[in-house]
Design a protein around this motif. Sequence first.
Motif: not given
Lengths: 170, 224
Positions: B203-217
Amino acid sequence: MYITGPNGAGKTTLLRSISGLHQYHSGDIELNKQPLSEMLANVLYIGHKAGVNENLTAIDNMQHWLMLTGEKANINEIIEKIGLSGLDNVPVKFLSAGQKRRVALSRLWISTAAIWILDEPYTSIDAVGINVLNQLFKRHVDNGKMVIVTSHQPLPDDLVDVNLNLEYRF
Amino acid sequence: MSYLDYFCLSLKRDMQLAATQKHEFGLPLVFFVLVVLLVPLSVGPEINLLNRIAPAMGWIALILSMLIALPRMFAEDYDNGWLELVFISGQPPILAVLARMISFWLLYALPLVLSSILLVPFFQLAFEYWLVLAQTLLMGSFLITALGSIASALLLGSRKGSAVMALLVIPLLIPALIFATSAVDAVIQGLPNTGPMLMLAGISVLSITLAPIATEHSLKLMMS
């Protein structure tokens, strides 16, 4: 280019659209038939929120702007030019409104961008400062570059090539 | 300037800003320590009970402490216009977002995970159990930082950001909380805990991977 118009006419929205900060609904913004969004590194935008962190000194802020753009400049020289000698190590929050605005406008001396987009640059600036800014704009335009300014204060006639007056529509 | 230079300079700027506002990142830490100190005082010296609630208290204290800091992740840079400059600088904004997430984790989350060692004396938690709990808290801190960065970006300019932040983030943390406490419980009962630990890590790895992209948008959306 001098953009005028009453409050709410859309001056800031237009400038933010040109600089790529506002998602417009239709149309394209191009310069020499090239989308301006592909030339953002050549655009300098100074709006109402100028990117000045008030907890840092003027020097720190300038260093961060240089980091962002990858440009190089003699910071001490610029501090002198904007009239903040002796205040360069004071956190910006302790400066007056006019001095804070000078810190923000110091990016004009740092930047090598061809297009300057400035939203109300004269706000809080004294008469001497306005004169310096006008000279700077003149020099930039004389070098074949572009300045787009909104202001409620009249600009000298010799500085304005195009005057775009926006109407307020409800 | 290379992307790596830009990323390192962004990280350096974040650290410099933190140095000017030391009280900001001290507050969540003080809150965490107070919770860990006050709960045993109010529950009383029942070792079995304290032992049982220690993992849950560690996690709840971590979540609540980080919720204090999360609304500040991008707020200052949004208010003073720095984020606008980042987005029109021509450099990939995701690098600045990633630098901010890492600096946030270093300044706010890591001290909380390390401070959870206080559970050992105050909750009479065995050191080997704390080691497992600390691993879950470490993965949880990545997860909270990742989810919190998206929520923080979405709530920029919102006056009631802190309250909405809790409503947005806490429900998403429930699976992690369940896996984390079951991982520690399994060790206490002498059972293998690989399953819940791996689920938590996933769960942590998935979140860390996707969060920067989602945060940027999200940041781009909030600025337009």
